[in-house]
Design an enzyme around this catalytic site. Structure first.
Site, PDB file in Angstrom:
ATOM      1  N   ARG A  44       0.825  -1.221   0.000  1.00 19.83           N
ATOM      2  CA  ARG A  44       0.000   0.000   0.000  1.00 19.83           C
ATOM      3  C   ARG A  44       0.850   1.258   0.000  1.00 19.83           C
ATOM      4  O   ARG A  44       0.442   2.273  -0.580  1.00 19.83           O
ATOM      5  CB  ARG A  44      -0.930   0.002   1.208  1.00 19.83           C
ATOM      6  CG  ARG A  44      -2.079  -0.956   0.995  1.00 19.83           C
ATOM      7  CD  ARG A  44      -3.043  -0.943   2.141  1.00 19.83           C
ATOM      8  NE  ARG A  44      -4.271  -1.606   1.739  1.00 19.83           N
ATOM      9  CZ  ARG A  44      -5.194  -2.028   2.589  1.00 19.83           C
ATOM     10  NH1 ARG A  44      -5.022  -1.850   3.878  1.00 19.83           N
ATOM     11  NH2 ARG A  44      -6.277  -2.617   2.131  1.00 19.83           N
ATOM     12  N   LYS A 205     -18.004 -15.216   4.682  1.00 24.59           N
ATOM     13  CA  LYS A 205     -19.420 -15.061   5.017  1.00 24.59           C
ATOM     14  C   LYS A 205     -20.308 -14.599   3.887  1.00 24.59           C
ATOM     15  O   LYS A 205     -20.009 -13.625   3.210  1.00 24.59           O
ATOM     16  CB  LYS A 205     -19.563 -14.046   6.161  1.00 24.59           C
ATOM     17  CG  LYS A 205     -19.054 -14.542   7.484  1.00 24.59           C
ATOM     18  CD  LYS A 205     -19.358 -13.521   8.546  1.00 24.59           C
ATOM     19  CE  LYS A 205     -18.950 -13.998   9.920  1.00 24.59           C
ATOM     20  NZ  LYS A 205     -19.133 -12.905  10.896  1.00 24.59           N
ATOM     21  N   GLY A 359      -8.824  -8.312   0.548  1.00 25.12           N
ATOM     22  CA  GLY A 359      -7.561  -8.416   1.261  1.00 25.12           C
ATOM     23  C   GLY A 359      -6.936  -9.795   1.189  1.00 25.12           C
ATOM     24  O   GLY A 359      -5.770  -9.954   0.811  1.00 25.12           O
ATOM     25  N   GLY A 382     -12.974  -3.933   0.938  1.00 26.90           N
ATOM     26  CA  GLY A 382     -14.359  -3.488   1.095  1.00 26.90           C
ATOM     27  C   GLY A 382     -14.765  -2.462   0.051  1.00 26.90           C
ATOM     28  O   GLY A 382     -15.888  -2.468  -0.443  1.00 26.90           O
TER      29      GLY A 382
HETATM   30  P1  ADP Z   1     -11.310 -11.512   1.221  1.00 25.57           P
HETATM   31  O1  ADP Z   1     -10.477 -10.781   2.241  1.00 25.57           O
HETATM   32  O2  ADP Z   1     -10.500 -11.897   0.016  1.00 25.57           O
HETATM   33  O3  ADP Z   1     -12.566 -10.780   0.855  1.00 25.57           O
HETATM   34  P2  ADP Z   1     -12.578 -13.119   3.266  1.00 25.57           P
HETATM   35  O4  ADP Z   1     -12.051 -12.190   4.303  1.00 25.57           O
HETATM   36  O5  ADP Z   1     -14.034 -13.134   3.016  1.00 25.57           O
HETATM   37  O6  ADP Z   1     -11.783 -12.897   1.887  1.00 25.57           O
HETATM   38  O7  ADP Z   1     -12.210 -14.623   3.671  1.00 25.57           O
HETATM   39  C1  ADP Z   1     -10.908 -15.063   3.826  1.00 25.57           C
HETATM   40  C2  ADP Z   1     -10.786 -16.127   4.881  1.00 25.57           C
HETATM   41  O8  ADP Z   1     -11.716 -17.173   4.667  1.00 25.57           O
HETATM   42  C3  ADP Z   1      -9.425 -16.751   4.855  1.00 25.57           C
HETATM   43  O9  ADP Z   1      -8.751 -16.443   6.063  1.00 25.57           O
HETATM   44  C4  ADP Z   1      -9.690 -18.249   4.745  1.00 25.57           C
HETATM   45  O10 ADP Z   1      -8.861 -19.035   5.579  1.00 25.57           O
HETATM   46  C5  ADP Z   1     -11.112 -18.359   5.187  1.00 25.57           C
HETATM   47  N1  ADP Z   1     -11.772 -19.564   4.633  1.00 25.57           N
HETATM   48  C6  ADP Z   1     -11.858 -19.919   3.342  1.00 25.57           C
HETATM   49  N2  ADP Z   1     -12.476 -21.093   3.207  1.00 25.57           N
HETATM   50  C7  ADP Z   1     -12.789 -21.509   4.444  1.00 25.57           C
HETATM   51  C8  ADP Z   1     -13.423 -22.674   4.974  1.00 25.57           C
HETATM   52  N3  ADP Z   1     -13.883 -23.635   4.159  1.00 25.57           N
HETATM   53  N4  ADP Z   1     -13.581 -22.759   6.311  1.00 25.57           N
HETATM   54  C9  ADP Z   1     -13.133 -21.789   7.116  1.00 25.57           C
HETATM   55  N5  ADP Z   1     -12.508 -20.675   6.688  1.00 25.57           N
HETATM   56  C10 ADP Z   1     -12.335 -20.543   5.370  1.00 25.57           C
HETATM   57 MG    MG Z   2     -10.628 -10.653   4.395  1.00 20.81          MG
END
Ligand code: ADP
Ligand code: MG
Length: 404
Positions: A44, A205, A359, A382
């Site tokens: 960043r 989520k 992220g 976000g």
């Molecule tokens: P991003 O930051 O790319 O938007 P998120 O924050 O929504 O992604 O999710 C990332 C996290 O989700 C990671 O830390 C990963 O370990 C977790 N994750 C992915 N698949 C699973 C799973 N099947 N069970 C539990 N955690 C998971």
């Molecule tokens: Mg994340």
């Protein structure tokens, strides 16, 4: 998607006379810190260099401000931007003055004493609760420090803070180069993407990402679901999800709504057909691959399985536009990293227009060394999702409405 981004109508720093002016720049120096509190990744900081270097070259006095972490309005030395000033100075190869606060007498004096070509970094704006509260008086105090406001903090453009939006009520405001590029690149996804347009959505989520899921399902040709959120979808379809992370209740309801919306919108919504399971989320577990709709009791799904990988890879290969947000599994643990690695490779191999946002997804792209082969890597998690949702972005609105 519901909105179209008129990037060209936004005033850019490139169109301003900045020589001799004090230019107040909102950057996103919200860098990840490691366990010892040191900068874990300086992407960043590096991303802000084009705007800063340009302003220095043009003989502006550059005053930088940012938040770091969530100090919630109290001074917390662990979240000081002091070490960021040092890193920035190394990257810029010139001195960076650090100012121990972001408003007040001492700050105004430091800014008054600075000369054209100097670079100052102010202390964490969130040491004052007034930043997140978008307090008008605090915004006015910030605005006093500059003749011109440049917003280059894409990562916080979806927040109405004093340092991202409020300040633009009092002085002219323009976009910086990083913000401009983000809006342009993400704008390609929003405005008439080349089809097929395939999105891959994973991560934790459904409830966090419901807005973007709705938007993607309405506008993409295919949405491939992975990560923990896939189990909420599978549950909505009546599958046995074992001990997998499932958002019962609201999450399952929302997943059901997305499944229906996908049918209405004729979007192909793909869910995993097989998954890698283990007794718990940890290293050195005994893993196995099971059908996605019949996860045995006591086992949790932690990655997409090999058949799902192949199906998703094939979809991605056919696409002309690809957007990826959210890892396919717990990629931080090697046993559950194959799904995310396969998607990273497939997105990188696609010759069309490819974008990664989020992220953890961007961290995965770096970990699997595909970043250089991606069309655009968004620095905002976000913010990129908010933009794709078609939400109004307060940081952008503020630029449009600023006095000129
Ligand atoms: P991003 O930051 O790319 O938007 P998120 O924050 O929504 O992604 O999710 C990332 C996290 O989700 C990671 O830390 C990963 O370990 C977790 N994750 C992915 N698949 C699973 C799973 N099947 N069970 C539990 N955690 C998971
Ligand atoms: Mg994340």
């Amino acid at each position: 998607m519901s909105m179209s981004l008129d990037v060209h109508e936004l005033p850019s720093v490139a169109g301003e006379q900045v020589a001799g002016k004090r230019v107040l720049v909102r950057v996103d120096f919200n860098v990840p810190l490691d366990d010892d509190g040191m900068i874990a990744d300086d992407t960043r900081i590096a991303a802000s260099l084009p705007t800063i270097e340009y302003l220095v070259q043009e003989d502006a006095t550059v005053i930088l401000m940012s938040h770091l972490g969530r100090p919630k309005g109290v001074r917390d030395e662990r979240l000081s931007l002091h070490q960021v000033a040092d890193r920035l100075s190394e990257l810029l190869e010139r001195p960076v003055g650090f100012v121990h606060d972001c408003v007040g007498e001492e700050v105004e004096a430091a800014v008054r004493d600075a000369n054209p070509g100097d670079v100052l970094l102010l202390e964490n704006t969130r040491f004052h609760a007034e930043d997140s509260a978008n307090d008008p008086e605090f915004a006015r105090q910030l605005a006093r420090l500059g003749d011109l406001f440049v917003n280059d903090a894409f990562g916080t453009v979806h927040r109405a803070n004093a340092s991202t939006a409020g300040v633009a009520k009092y002085i002219p405001a323009v976009t910086g180069f990083l913000l401009e590029r983000e809006l342009q690149q993400l704008g390609h996804l929003v405005d008439a993407p080349n089809r097929p347009f395939t999105c891959i959505v994973g991560g934790l989520k459904v409830t966090d990402k419901i807005g973007v899921l709705e938007s993607l399902v309405s506008h993409a040709d295919a949405v491939l679901v992975g990560g923990a959120m896939a189990f909420t979808f599978l549950k909505a379809k009546g599958a046995s999800t074992g001990a997998s992370f499932v958002e019962d209740g609201e999450g399952v309801e929302l997943a059901r709504r997305i499944i229906e919306l996908a049918e209405e919108e004729e979007c192909t919504l793909m869910l995993p057909v097989d998954v890698v399971v283990a007794p718990k989320l940890a290293e050195d577990q005994e893993t196995q691959v099971v059908p996605a709709d019949a996860i045995p009791d006591g086992l949790m799904g932690l990655d997409i399985g090999p058949r799902t990988r192949m199906l998703y890879e094939a979809r991605i290969a056919d696409a002309h536009t690809v957007f990826w947000n959210g890892p396919m599994g717990v990629f931080e643990i090697e046993d559950f990293a194959d799904g995310t690695r396969a998607i990273a490779d497939a997105v990188a191999a696609n010759p069309g227009f490819t974008v990664i946002g989020g992220g953890d997804s961007v961290a995965a792209a770096n970990q699997f060394r595909v970043a250089e082969r991606i069309g655009h890597i968004s620095t905002g998690g976000g913010a990129s999702l908010a933009l794709l949702e078609g939400e109004a972005l307060p940081g952008i609105e503020a630029i449009r409405e600023a006095p000129q």
